[in-house]
Design a protein around this motif. Sequence first.
Motif, mmCIF file in Angstrom:
data_model
loop_
_atom_site.group_PDB
_atom_site.id
_atom_site.type_symbol
_atom_site.label_atom_id
_atom_site.label_comp_id
_atom_site.label_asym_id
_atom_site.label_seq_id
_atom_site.Cartn_x
_atom_site.Cartn_y
_atom_site.Cartn_z
ATOM 1 N N ASN A 105 0.861 -1.176 0.000
ATOM 2 C CA ASN A 105 0.000 0.000 0.000
ATOM 3 C C ASN A 105 0.902 1.232 0.000
ATOM 4 O O ASN A 105 1.610 1.498 0.988
ATOM 5 C CB ASN A 105 -0.912 0.015 1.234
ATOM 6 C CG ASN A 105 -1.927 -1.110 1.208
ATOM 7 O OD1 ASN A 105 -2.687 -1.243 0.259
ATOM 8 N ND2 ASN A 105 -1.941 -1.933 2.253
ATOM 9 N N SER A 119 1.913 5.428 -0.937
ATOM 10 C CA SER A 119 1.442 6.819 -0.928
ATOM 11 C C SER A 119 2.291 7.594 -1.926
ATOM 12 O O SER A 119 3.193 8.361 -1.552
ATOM 13 C CB SER A 119 1.562 7.421 0.474
ATOM 14 O OG SER A 119 0.777 6.705 1.404
ATOM 15 N N TYR A 146 0.949 10.589 -10.898
ATOM 16 C CA TYR A 146 1.553 10.000 -9.700
ATOM 17 C C TYR A 146 2.772 9.168 -10.087
ATOM 18 O O TYR A 146 2.820 8.553 -11.154
ATOM 19 C CB TYR A 146 0.538 9.121 -8.960
ATOM 20 C CG TYR A 146 -0.504 9.906 -8.199
ATOM 21 C CD1 TYR A 146 -0.260 10.346 -6.908
ATOM 22 C CD2 TYR A 146 -1.734 10.223 -8.785
ATOM 23 C CE1 TYR A 146 -1.206 11.070 -6.205
ATOM 24 C CE2 TYR A 146 -2.688 10.961 -8.093
ATOM 25 C CZ TYR A 146 -2.418 11.378 -6.799
ATOM 26 O OH TYR A 146 -3.352 12.105 -6.110
ATOM 27 N N LYS A 170 -0.627 2.721 -6.312
ATOM 28 C CA LYS A 170 -1.297 2.913 -5.033
ATOM 29 C C LYS A 170 -1.399 1.615 -4.247
ATOM 30 O O LYS A 170 -1.265 1.602 -3.021
ATOM 31 C CB LYS A 170 -2.695 3.488 -5.277
ATOM 32 C CG LYS A 170 -3.466 3.810 -4.030
ATOM 33 C CD LYS A 170 -4.813 4.427 -4.378
ATOM 34 C CE LYS A 170 -5.594 4.783 -3.121
ATOM 35 N NZ LYS A 170 -6.915 5.390 -3.467
ATOM 36 N N ASP A 185 -3.250 5.184 -9.664
ATOM 37 C CA ASP A 185 -3.902 6.455 -9.993
ATOM 38 C C ASP A 185 -2.962 7.215 -10.913
ATOM 39 O O ASP A 185 -1.976 7.820 -10.471
ATOM 40 C CB ASP A 185 -4.175 7.260 -8.723
ATOM 41 C CG ASP A 185 -5.227 6.603 -7.842
ATOM 42 O OD1 ASP A 185 -5.857 5.646 -8.315
ATOM 43 O OD2 ASP A 185 -5.388 7.044 -6.697
ATOM 44 N N LYS A 222 -7.824 6.934 -13.154
ATOM 45 C CA LYS A 222 -7.403 5.844 -12.282
ATOM 46 C C LYS A 222 -7.424 4.526 -13.051
ATOM 47 O O LYS A 222 -8.316 4.288 -13.858
ATOM 48 C CB LYS A 222 -8.314 5.751 -11.053
ATOM 49 C CG LYS A 222 -8.398 7.050 -10.263
ATOM 50 C CD LYS A 222 -9.317 6.919 -9.068
ATOM 51 C CE LYS A 222 -9.524 8.272 -8.384
ATOM 52 N NZ LYS A 222 -8.266 8.786 -7.826
#
Length: 300
Positions: free
Chosen positions: A167, A169, A197, A201, A248, A254
Amino acid sequence: LARAQIEVADFANIQVAGSYSGLNWGSIDSRVSERQRDTRLNLDISANAQLGQLLGEDAKIDIPFLYTYSVGTINPRIDPFNPDVELSTYDAEERRKRLREGRDFNQRRSFNFTNVRKARKPGAEAHIWDLSNFSLNYSFSEDLHRDFRTNYDRTKIWKGGINYQFNGSPELFEPFKNVKFMRKSKWWNLIRSANFYLGPKNISIKNNMIRNYNERQIRNNIPNTDFEFQPIYLKNFTWNRSTNFKYDLTRNLKFDIATNSQSIIDEPQGQVDRNESPDLYREFQDSVSQQIRTLGKTMR
């Protein structure tokens, strides 16, 4: 009924419970016909421990372990093979024989390692390559049942898996946001708002196997016969695999993809026991290992 509990600091916890009830056991207001007509004995043991502590705090490895064991017997007062006769009317040798064959016996034992992994340091940033993203699971359970109709009914279940979970960020990158000359005209707004990004994610990969094996044999209670029923074998070996990837690309765009696959691994017919049937067990090993290399027989 008796219970006991032992705690070893924050390393382990052990619980033991036992119960016994004899003939004519029942509540005060129960009728004679409603009271217990057998003798029952039960024992339950469970122990859980954090085995990772044996490696020291610096290792930061979590190894949760759980072991359970339970056994229960029901000794009848009446002969199950001749319901009109009490066992106490037989001589000692015959009474022991009929009690052994007519006893209802249940035993269960199991152990499991759940979510074995290397812990991430507090406050540390998560990376795709971190070893702490991986976790291991393994469990085994065995149930054994016997009564006057069943010689044995044994069920074994194995479960194991290797999972990966990330996970993140990710940082949002806006390359043209602070370009000075683009601020002077609204015609540059579309380019200035460009963003993306710099990483995914979520990445999830699950890989789990479950094997069920049941072996049972019915007791021959037909008078004046001495043959034995052949044992029955029930088997089920499944391999479940799934992946989930979330990225994303921008604030508004996304990307998400998920896959699921279930495979069956066929086992040879007959008993699978290393000690009692070594030839069949080697055949089982060869067949299973070959199918695992080809990812099994895909069902969906």
